[in-house]
Design an enzyme around this catalytic site. Sequence first.
Site, short mmCIF file in Angstrom:
data_model
loop_
_atom_site.label_atom_id
_atom_site.label_comp_id
_atom_site.label_asym_id
_atom_site.label_seq_id
_atom_site.Cartn_x
_atom_site.Cartn_y
_atom_site.Cartn_z
N ASP A 12 -2.04 -0.57 5.86
CA ASP A 12 -2.37 -0.02 7.17
C ASP A 12 -3.84 -0.17 7.51
O ASP A 12 -4.24 0.13 8.63
CB ASP A 12 -1.98 1.47 7.24
CG ASP A 12 -2.82 2.31 6.30
OD1 ASP A 12 -2.81 2.04 5.09
OD2 ASP A 12 -3.50 3.25 6.78
N ASP A 39 0.85 -1.19 0.00
CA ASP A 39 0.00 0.00 0.00
C ASP A 39 0.89 1.24 0.00
O ASP A 39 2.06 1.19 0.38
CB ASP A 39 -0.90 -0.04 1.24
CG ASP A 39 -1.82 1.15 1.34
OD1 ASP A 39 -2.32 1.61 0.30
OD2 ASP A 39 -2.06 1.62 2.47
N ASP A 45 -0.42 4.92 1.03
CA ASP A 45 -0.71 5.85 2.12
C ASP A 45 -0.53 5.17 3.47
O ASP A 45 -1.08 4.11 3.73
CB ASP A 45 -2.14 6.39 2.00
CG ASP A 45 -2.34 7.15 0.69
OD1 ASP A 45 -1.43 7.86 0.29
OD2 ASP A 45 -3.42 7.01 0.09
#
Length: 173
Positions: free
Chosen positions: A133, A6, A8
């Site tokens: 996250d 990922d 961000d």
Amino acid sequence: MTLFVDMDEVLADTYGAHLELYKEKYGVELNLADCHGKEAWESVPKEHREQVMGHAWQVGFFRNLKLIEGSQEVMAELNKKHEVYIASAAMQFPNSLKEKSDWLDEFFPFIPWQQRILCGHKFVLKGDILIDDRSYNLESFDGRSILFTSPHNVNTNGFERANSWNEIADKLL
């Protein structure tokens, strides 16, 4: 192995950007420890929440993000050893698609456009490992899921966790 990473809060510090923009607008520096377990917008007074949620709609927000410490170096090594893809939900915010691509060109030029998946939902990903996250992305992934620590997910349990890129290196290199 096929590895999805990922963007961000894993490669790019979006949480920190929200806090910086909040400080610029209101002159208040939020203590990161007080933000644990909350989204950035949940960490501010109710009358400021809509403004903080609007950061991601601003031109330049995704283009100007800072790197998560250690991400470039470890990603370069992972890319030599594994089939690495950046998998980022880039369709929600109109400016993010181009801005994320430009950001990756600058900071991760060794990950070419062919290894970038800028998508909506991540449940379509099929591979060996997903580092993210967001627990909702990890829940639907069939392979090994690694939750990358961010202030908003410190209270999330039930996943293998990595608190830093050094820990990712220890697990995967």
